[in-house]
Write a protein that holds these residues in place. Structure first.
Motif, PDB file in Angstrom:
ATOM      1  N   ALA A  93     -12.810  -3.822  -2.360  1.00 35.94           N
ATOM      2  CA  ALA A  93     -12.174  -2.937  -3.330  1.00 35.94           C
ATOM      3  C   ALA A  93     -10.652  -3.002  -3.239  1.00 35.94           C
ATOM      4  N   SER A  94     -10.114  -3.092  -2.024  1.00 38.77           N
ATOM      5  CA  SER A  94      -8.663  -3.168  -1.842  1.00 38.77           C
ATOM      6  C   SER A  94      -8.096  -4.420  -2.479  1.00 38.77           C
ATOM      7  N   ALA A  95      -8.814  -5.523  -2.355  1.00 39.49           N
ATOM      8  CA  ALA A  95      -8.358  -6.777  -2.963  1.00 39.49           C
ATOM      9  C   ALA A  95      -8.267  -6.645  -4.479  1.00 39.49           C
ATOM     10  N   ALA A  96      -9.319  -6.099  -5.075  1.00 40.98           N
ATOM     11  CA  ALA A  96      -9.342  -5.956  -6.543  1.00 40.98           C
ATOM     12  C   ALA A  96      -8.308  -4.950  -7.026  1.00 40.98           C
ATOM     13  N   ALA A  97      -8.164  -3.843  -6.302  1.00 44.47           N
ATOM     14  CA  ALA A  97      -7.209  -2.816  -6.703  1.00 44.47           C
ATOM     15  C   ALA A  97      -5.775  -3.317  -6.572  1.00 44.47           C
ATOM     16  N   ALA A  98      -5.484  -4.044  -5.496  1.00 41.41           N
ATOM     17  CA  ALA A  98      -4.143  -4.591  -5.304  1.00 41.41           C
ATOM     18  C   ALA A  98      -3.796  -5.575  -6.418  1.00 41.41           C
ATOM     19  N   LYS A  99      -4.762  -6.406  -6.787  1.00 44.57           N
ATOM     20  CA  LYS A  99      -4.531  -7.362  -7.872  1.00 44.57           C
ATOM     21  C   LYS A  99      -4.201  -6.632  -9.172  1.00 44.57           C
ATOM     22  N   ALA A 100      -4.937  -5.560  -9.461  1.00 44.12           N
ATOM     23  CA  ALA A 100      -4.697  -4.799 -10.686  1.00 44.12           C
ATOM     24  C   ALA A 100      -3.320  -4.144 -10.681  1.00 44.12           C
ATOM     25  N   ALA A 101      -2.835  -3.790  -9.476  1.00 40.07           N
ATOM     26  CA  ALA A 101      -1.527  -3.150  -9.343  1.00 40.07           C
ATOM     27  C   ALA A 101      -0.403  -4.166  -9.153  1.00 40.07           C
ATOM     28  N   HIS A 102      -0.734  -5.445  -9.235  1.00 38.15           N
ATOM     29  CA  HIS A 102       0.233  -6.540  -9.052  1.00 38.15           C
ATOM     30  C   HIS A 102       0.858  -6.500  -7.661  1.00 38.15           C
ATOM     31  N   LEU A 103       0.022  -6.198  -6.680  1.00 38.03           N
ATOM     32  CA  LEU A 103       0.427  -6.216  -5.278  1.00 38.03           C
ATOM     33  C   LEU A 103      -0.292  -7.346  -4.550  1.00 38.03           C
ATOM     34  N   LYS A 104       0.358  -7.936  -3.577  1.00 34.59           N
ATOM     35  CA  LYS A 104      -0.311  -8.879  -2.696  1.00 34.59           C
ATOM     36  C   LYS A 104      -1.156  -8.084  -1.707  1.00 34.59           C
ATOM     37  N   ALA A 105      -2.180  -8.721  -1.174  1.00 34.91           N
ATOM     38  CA  ALA A 105      -3.070  -8.019  -0.242  1.00 34.91           C
ATOM     39  C   ALA A 105      -3.410  -8.905   0.945  1.00 34.91           C
ATOM     40  N   ILE A 106      -3.394  -8.301   2.123  1.00 39.14           N
ATOM     41  CA  ILE A 106      -3.790  -8.970   3.359  1.00 39.14           C
ATOM     42  C   ILE A 106      -4.948  -8.180   3.956  1.00 39.14           C
ATOM     43  N   GLY A 107      -6.023  -8.843   4.265  1.00 37.28           N
ATOM     44  CA  GLY A 107      -7.174  -8.210   4.898  1.00 37.28           C
ATOM     45  C   GLY A 107      -7.336  -8.698   6.316  1.00 37.28           C
ATOM     46  N   ILE A 108      -7.282  -7.796   7.275  1.00 36.09           N
ATOM     47  CA  ILE A 108      -7.512  -8.134   8.681  1.00 36.09           C
ATOM     48  C   ILE A 108      -8.995  -7.907   8.959  1.00 36.09           C
ATOM     49  N   ILE A 109      -9.702  -8.991   9.192  1.00 35.09           N
ATOM     50  CA  ILE A 109     -11.157  -8.951   9.291  1.00 35.09           C
ATOM     51  C   ILE A 109     -11.591  -8.961  10.751  1.00 35.09           C
ATOM     52  N   ARG A 110     -12.451  -8.027  11.108  1.00 38.08           N
ATOM     53  CA  ARG A 110     -12.956  -7.917  12.472  1.00 38.08           C
ATOM     54  C   ARG A 110     -13.847  -9.111  12.818  1.00 38.08           C
ATOM     55  N   LEU A 119      -2.003   3.109  -3.488  1.00 34.46           N
ATOM     56  CA  LEU A 119      -1.354   2.024  -4.230  1.00 34.46           C
ATOM     57  C   LEU A 119      -0.092   2.536  -4.934  1.00 34.46           C
ATOM     58  N   GLU A 120      -0.154   3.758  -5.447  1.00 39.23           N
ATOM     59  CA  GLU A 120       1.040   4.357  -6.043  1.00 39.23           C
ATOM     60  C   GLU A 120       2.164   4.445  -5.011  1.00 39.23           C
ATOM     61  N   GLU A 121       1.828   4.877  -3.801  1.00 38.16           N
ATOM     62  CA  GLU A 121       2.828   5.011  -2.753  1.00 38.16           C
ATOM     63  C   GLU A 121       3.389   3.658  -2.331  1.00 38.16           C
ATOM     64  N   ALA A 122       2.518   2.653  -2.269  1.00 43.36           N
ATOM     65  CA  ALA A 122       2.982   1.298  -1.924  1.00 43.36           C
ATOM     66  C   ALA A 122       4.027   0.827  -2.924  1.00 43.36           C
ATOM     67  N   LEU A 123       3.765   1.046  -4.184  1.00 39.81           N
ATOM     68  CA  LEU A 123       4.710   0.632  -5.230  1.00 39.81           C
ATOM     69  C   LEU A 123       5.984   1.476  -5.188  1.00 39.81           C
ATOM     70  N   ASN A 124       5.830   2.781  -5.033  1.00 40.79           N
ATOM     71  CA  ASN A 124       6.984   3.678  -5.045  1.00 40.79           C
ATOM     72  C   ASN A 124       7.898   3.471  -3.834  1.00 40.79           C
ATOM     73  N   SER A 125       7.331   2.977  -2.743  1.00 39.29           N
ATOM     74  CA  SER A 125       8.128   2.756  -1.530  1.00 39.29           C
ATOM     75  C   SER A 125       8.714   1.348  -1.464  1.00 39.29           C
ATOM     76  N   GLY A 126       8.565   0.609  -2.553  1.00 36.08           N
ATOM     77  CA  GLY A 126       9.213  -0.691  -2.638  1.00 36.08           C
ATOM     78  C   GLY A 126       8.483  -1.833  -1.953  1.00 36.08           C
ATOM     79  N   ASN A 127       7.216  -1.647  -1.668  1.00 37.76           N
ATOM     80  CA  ASN A 127       6.422  -2.716  -1.066  1.00 37.76           C
ATOM     81  C   ASN A 127       5.784  -3.582  -2.140  1.00 37.76           C
ATOM     82  N   ASP A 128       5.653  -4.858  -1.836  1.00 37.77           N
ATOM     83  CA  ASP A 128       4.924  -5.732  -2.755  1.00 37.77           C
ATOM     84  C   ASP A 128       3.623  -6.221  -2.141  1.00 37.77           C
ATOM     85  N   THR A 129       3.299  -5.710  -0.927  1.00 41.29           N
ATOM     86  CA  THR A 129       2.121  -6.159  -0.197  1.00 41.29           C
ATOM     87  C   THR A 129       1.445  -4.977   0.488  1.00 41.29           C
ATOM     88  N   ILE A 130       0.105  -4.941   0.436  1.00 39.99           N
ATOM     89  CA  ILE A 130      -0.649  -3.997   1.258  1.00 39.99           C
ATOM     90  C   ILE A 130      -1.378  -4.788   2.341  1.00 39.99           C
TER      91      ILE A 130
END
Length: 302
Positions: free
Chosen positions: A72-89, A48-59
């Motif tokens: 966990a990714s959804a909750a962590a992204a929300k805490a980091a003020h990032l949007k999140a996309i989950g590709i579900i099998r 998440l640190e790298e996502a923010l440092n590289s100028g992304n607003d979405t994981i």
């Protein structure tokens, strides 16, 4: 970013540990955060640190319908003020299970991918098509395992843990045990308990260590006989063990990872694997969010 809660090394006493003069400790990573639990906290931390440092607003990341990583990714992204996309099998279901419902409630956009394409998810053309569909994003692989995840998992072993003789961990994608192997001391032995059927995981871990240039100082051993039928599979003996363990120690375990790990460790204790006087540390890697969905599917009461 997410602030961790205290997570103790909890000592437990059993008749077997007393009779064999063993000290058994559980590293309660399940207590580190109510939503970004266990090893997922460490795997996501630097990503998440790298996502923010590289100028992304979405994981964007991948997982099954009951995936600890997705939730966990959804909750962590929300805490980091990032949007999140989950590709579900697999195919979209008429109603969301508890895991996916929690992911949506934390702001994750879910997109479903057929199983054939999902098997090719790491290929360039599939990633390219996802960029065409969703635009710019920071990619986190299924299960979260990459170099930054391993960097985080190296921090699981703390100074006090270096007093232990054995460190025991469950294995999924291999990122957690790779981090443990990178940090364990020369006098220690790391034991991995695979939740997947087959011995292929040993080769995968060796390849991961080589790719990440990790040269363990410690000795290590992987056990592949405690999968109970394979990934996300279970048998009555495992369910009985999980229930009994919770009743005796008030520590919940999940049937995918930690239940199999603890069953394996205590089976080795019964078989006299650990020398008298050993200090054994078991990593409780969380994953408890999946229990609700498991109970719903199997009409259980874990």
């Amino acid at each position: 970013m997410i602030t961790p809660n205290p997570y103790p090394n909890q000592k437990i006493i059993t008749p077997e540990s007393l009779s064999q003069n063993l000290e058994i400790y559980i590293k309660r990573l399940d207590m580190i955060h109510p939503l970004v639990s266990g090893n997922k906290f460490f795997k996501l931390k630097y990503n998440l640190e790298e996502a923010l440092n590289s100028g992304n607003d979405t994981i964007l990341t991948f997982g099954g319908a009951y995936s600890n990583h997705i939730q966990a990714s959804a909750a962590a992204a929300k805490a980091a003020h990032l949007k999140a996309i989950g590709i579900i099998r697999g195919d979209k279901q008429n109603s969301l299970n508890p895991t996916l419902q929690a992911a949506v409630e934390n702001g994750m956009h879910l997109s479903y991918m057929d199983r054939e394409t999902y098997r090719k998810k790491n290929q360039t053309e599939v990633i390219h098509s996802l960029h065409q569909q969703f635009g710019k994003f920071y990619l986190i692989p299924e299960g979260g395992t990459n170099a930054l995840a391993i960097k985080g998992c190296k921090e699981i072993i703390e100074q006090e843990d270096l007093k232990m003789d054995y460190i025991c961990s469950s294995i999924g994608t291999g990122g957690t045990i790779a981090g443990l192997l990178a940090s364990a001391a020369e006098k220690q032995k790391v034991l991995g308990f695979s939740s997947l059927k087959g011995s292929f995981i040993i080769n995968e871990i060796n390849e991961l260590l080589e790719t990440q240039q990790i040269h363990p100082k410690c000795s290590w051993e992987i056990f592949t006989d405690y999968h109970f039928g394979g990934y996300a599979k279970h048998k009555p003996a495992l369910i009985e063990f999980i229930k009994n363990f919770k009743n005796e120690h008030n520590i919940p375990l999940d049937p995918v990872y930690t239940g199999k790990l603890f069953y394996g460790v205590f089976d080795l204790i019964k078989k006299g694997y650990f020398p008298s006087g050993s200090k054994v540390l078991i990593i409780h890697s969380g994953g408890l969010q999946g229990i609700k969905g498991f109970n719903q599917r199997h009409k259980e009461s874990l």
